[in-house]
Write an enzyme that holds these catalytic residues in place. Structure first.
Site, short mmCIF file in Angstrom:
data_model
loop_
_atom_site.label_atom_id
_atom_site.label_comp_id
_atom_site.label_asym_id
_atom_site.label_seq_id
_atom_site.Cartn_x
_atom_site.Cartn_y
_atom_site.Cartn_z
N TYR A 1 14.01 1.57 -1.21
CA TYR A 1 13.98 1.33 -2.66
C TYR A 1 13.77 2.65 -3.42
O TYR A 1 14.56 3.00 -4.31
CB TYR A 1 12.87 0.33 -3.02
CG TYR A 1 12.51 0.33 -4.51
CD1 TYR A 1 13.42 -0.13 -5.45
CD2 TYR A 1 11.28 0.82 -4.95
CE1 TYR A 1 13.11 -0.12 -6.81
CE2 TYR A 1 10.96 0.83 -6.31
CZ TYR A 1 11.88 0.36 -7.23
OH TYR A 1 11.58 0.39 -8.57
N THR B 1 10.97 4.72 -11.75
CA THR B 1 9.69 4.36 -11.15
C THR B 1 8.92 5.59 -10.68
O THR B 1 9.53 6.62 -10.35
CB THR B 1 9.94 3.44 -9.93
OG1 THR B 1 8.71 3.26 -9.23
CG2 THR B 1 10.96 4.02 -8.96
N ASP B 2 7.59 5.45 -10.59
CA ASP B 2 6.78 6.54 -10.05
C ASP B 2 6.97 6.69 -8.54
O ASP B 2 6.56 7.68 -7.95
CB ASP B 2 5.29 6.34 -10.39
CG ASP B 2 4.69 5.05 -9.83
OD1 ASP B 2 5.42 4.25 -9.21
OD2 ASP B 2 3.47 4.84 -10.02
N ASP C 1 0.89 -4.39 8.21
CA ASP C 1 1.17 -3.50 7.08
C ASP C 1 2.67 -3.39 6.81
O ASP C 1 3.50 -3.60 7.71
CB ASP C 1 0.61 -2.11 7.40
CG ASP C 1 0.21 -1.35 6.14
OD1 ASP C 1 0.49 -1.86 5.03
OD2 ASP C 1 -0.37 -0.26 6.27
N ARG C 2 2.99 -3.07 5.56
CA ARG C 2 4.38 -2.75 5.18
C ARG C 2 4.79 -1.46 5.90
O ARG C 2 3.99 -0.51 5.94
CB ARG C 2 4.42 -2.56 3.66
CG ARG C 2 5.71 -2.05 3.11
CD ARG C 2 5.61 -1.80 1.59
NE ARG C 2 5.76 -3.01 0.83
CZ ARG C 2 5.57 -3.08 -0.50
NH1 ARG C 2 5.23 -2.00 -1.18
NH2 ARG C 2 5.74 -4.21 -1.14
N LYS D 1 6.14 -10.21 -5.89
CA LYS D 1 5.31 -9.03 -6.08
C LYS D 1 3.83 -9.43 -6.01
O LYS D 1 3.48 -10.60 -6.27
CB LYS D 1 5.60 -8.38 -7.44
CG LYS D 1 7.09 -8.14 -7.71
CD LYS D 1 7.63 -6.89 -7.02
CE LYS D 1 9.15 -6.81 -7.02
NZ LYS D 1 9.77 -6.64 -8.32
N ASN E 1 -5.64 -2.57 -3.47
CA ASN E 1 -5.08 -3.93 -3.47
C ASN E 1 -6.17 -4.97 -3.23
O ASN E 1 -6.17 -6.03 -3.87
CB ASN E 1 -4.00 -4.05 -2.39
CG ASN E 1 -2.80 -3.18 -2.69
OD1 ASN E 1 -2.53 -2.87 -3.85
ND2 ASN E 1 -2.09 -2.77 -1.66
#
Ligand code: NAD
Ligand code: DAU
Length: 350
Positions: free
Chosen positions: A156, A131-132, A286-287, A195, A255
């Site tokens: 992650y 993943t980036d 927020d996350r 997601k 988003n």
């Protein structure tokens, strides 16, 4: 006839990759190993499940004896390693699950490949799908290249960065033939509705709130999943051993702009009044550690291997929405049971 192992082939990207390899390469035997966690679903593969060059084996990559036996039984010449815990929010709640599958599971596979290919690494390949997010977070400008220093910020991305490092360590230390690709955000059919895009499609259909973390100003670079697996095919067959390739869509969206575009297209498709679904947008907490911006420079892949994304985003999004509207049974099946508990825990704490 060579036999290729695909791990995590019942997941989102893995199922598209498995379908591509099974149908495009009838001379390859494809063995799909998947633990069928909440994210793995054999319903993603019903169209190819009876193909003569396809075998499914249920199993866990964290189980080293199982993986070793599998390599002895099938004598794989190639590995396409997709299996992972893949959702950032879940990694914040349960980091160790990510260490187990993404780090230990990857090392189990590398070790099994090394032992199985000992003395004959010719024409073998271990391809690691990454993943980036390993590169961290960008400001308003710049892009991630293959030379960008790793700077993972979530459990992650830290687990994926660690797995990338182990893949390179096996290349340098044991000369295991490896390739790595680091891709931006994928979207498309069979995407699990935890997601952003499939979650919002599901909630728009059901007229439920669309949870936007923070101010919705975080930016992601979106790529249609079939373009991603086409890039993997190109790199698998034509990329250089030991190299890393970035894959991206040159398609950056905040988003909030993305969710508004989704609402607009879905209002049209569902025959709702313009602006109706956008009223569902709800700003939530927020996350934690939310990366601001990801953007991939995929020049190396374009210049060396001639790969480019094929779909414009609005077209890809329209295809994706159409798929979900046509496959509401799939959506209802994956959002029953455990999904409800996850959703309650994830969104009611906000
Ligand atoms: P996913 O969560 O949809 O699927 C993961 C699959 O792995 C599932 O089928 C699951 O059952 C299986 N799995 C999980 N743990 C396992 C274990 N211990 N043993 C065997 N199988 C196990 O994930 P995805 O979105 O398809 O991502 C696939 C890969 O691509 C991951 O490595 C991810 O890091 C990478 N990636 C994803 C994206 C994206 O936008 N989704 C972008 C770039 C890279
Ligand atoms: O960049 C590649 C990565 O893309 C992959 O490695 C990951 O496996 C994949 O899950 C994805 O990670 P993101 O965290 O970017 O994807 P997600 O869909 O979870 O979130 C996209 C953006 O939307 C992100 O900025 C967080 C935000 N978001 C997400 C959810 C689920 C919301 O605002 N609300 C939500 O409910």
């Amino acid at each position: 006839m060579q036999t290729i192992l695909i791990t995590g082939g019942a997941g989102f990207i893995g199922s598209h990759l498995t379908r591509l390899f099974v149908t495009k390469y009838p001379n390859y035997n494809i063995v799909n190993v998947d633990a069928l966690t909440y994210a793995g679903n054999l319903a993603n593969l019903t169209d190819i499940e009876n193909e003569p060059n396809y075998t499914f084996v249920k199993g866990d990559i964290t189980d080293a004896p199982f993986i070793n036996d599998l390599f002895s039984k099938y004598q794989f010449s190639g590995v396409l390693h997709c299996a992972a815990e893949s959702h950032v929010d879940r990694s914040i709640t349960d980091p160790l699950a990510f260490v187990r599958t993404n780090v230990i599971g990857t090392v189990n596979l590398l070790q099994a490949a090394k032992e199985s290919w000992k003395g004959n690494m010719q024409d073998k390949l271990f391809y690691h799908i990454s993943t980036d997010e390993v590169y961290g977070s960008l400001g308003d400008e710049g892009f991630f290249t293959e030379e960008t220093a790793y700077d993972p910020r979530s459990p992650y991305s830290a687990s994926k960065a660690s797995s990338d490092h182990f893949v390179r360590a096996y290349y340098h230390t044991y000369h295991l033939p490896v390739k790595i690709s680091n891709c931006s955000n994928n979207y498309g059919p069979f995407h699990f509705p935890e997601k952003l895009i499939p979650l919002c499609i599901h909630n728009i259909i059901n007229k439920k709130p669309l949870p936007i973390y923070g101010k919705g100003e975080n930016i992601r670079d979106w790529l249609f999943v079939e373009d991603h697996v086409r890039a993997i095919d190109t790199i698998f067959h034509n990329g250089k051993i030991g190299e890393t390739y970035n894959i991206g869509g040159h398609n950056e969206w905040t988003n909030i702009a993305l969710v508004k575009e989704l609402c607009k297209q879905m209002d049209q498709k569902l025959g709702r009044a313009e602006g109706e679904s956008a009223q569902l947008i709800t700003y939530v907490t927020d996350r934690a550690g939310h990366d601001l911006r990801y953007a991939i420079d995929a020049t190396k892949l374009k210049n060396e291997l001639g790969w480019l994304p094929s779909l414009q985003f609005e077209e890809g999004l329209s295809k994706t929405i159409d798929w979900y509207l046509k496959n509401q049974e799939w959506l209802n099946n994956v959002t029953s049971g455990g999904y409800q508990n996850y959703y309650e825990a994830q969104y009611n704490k906000r």
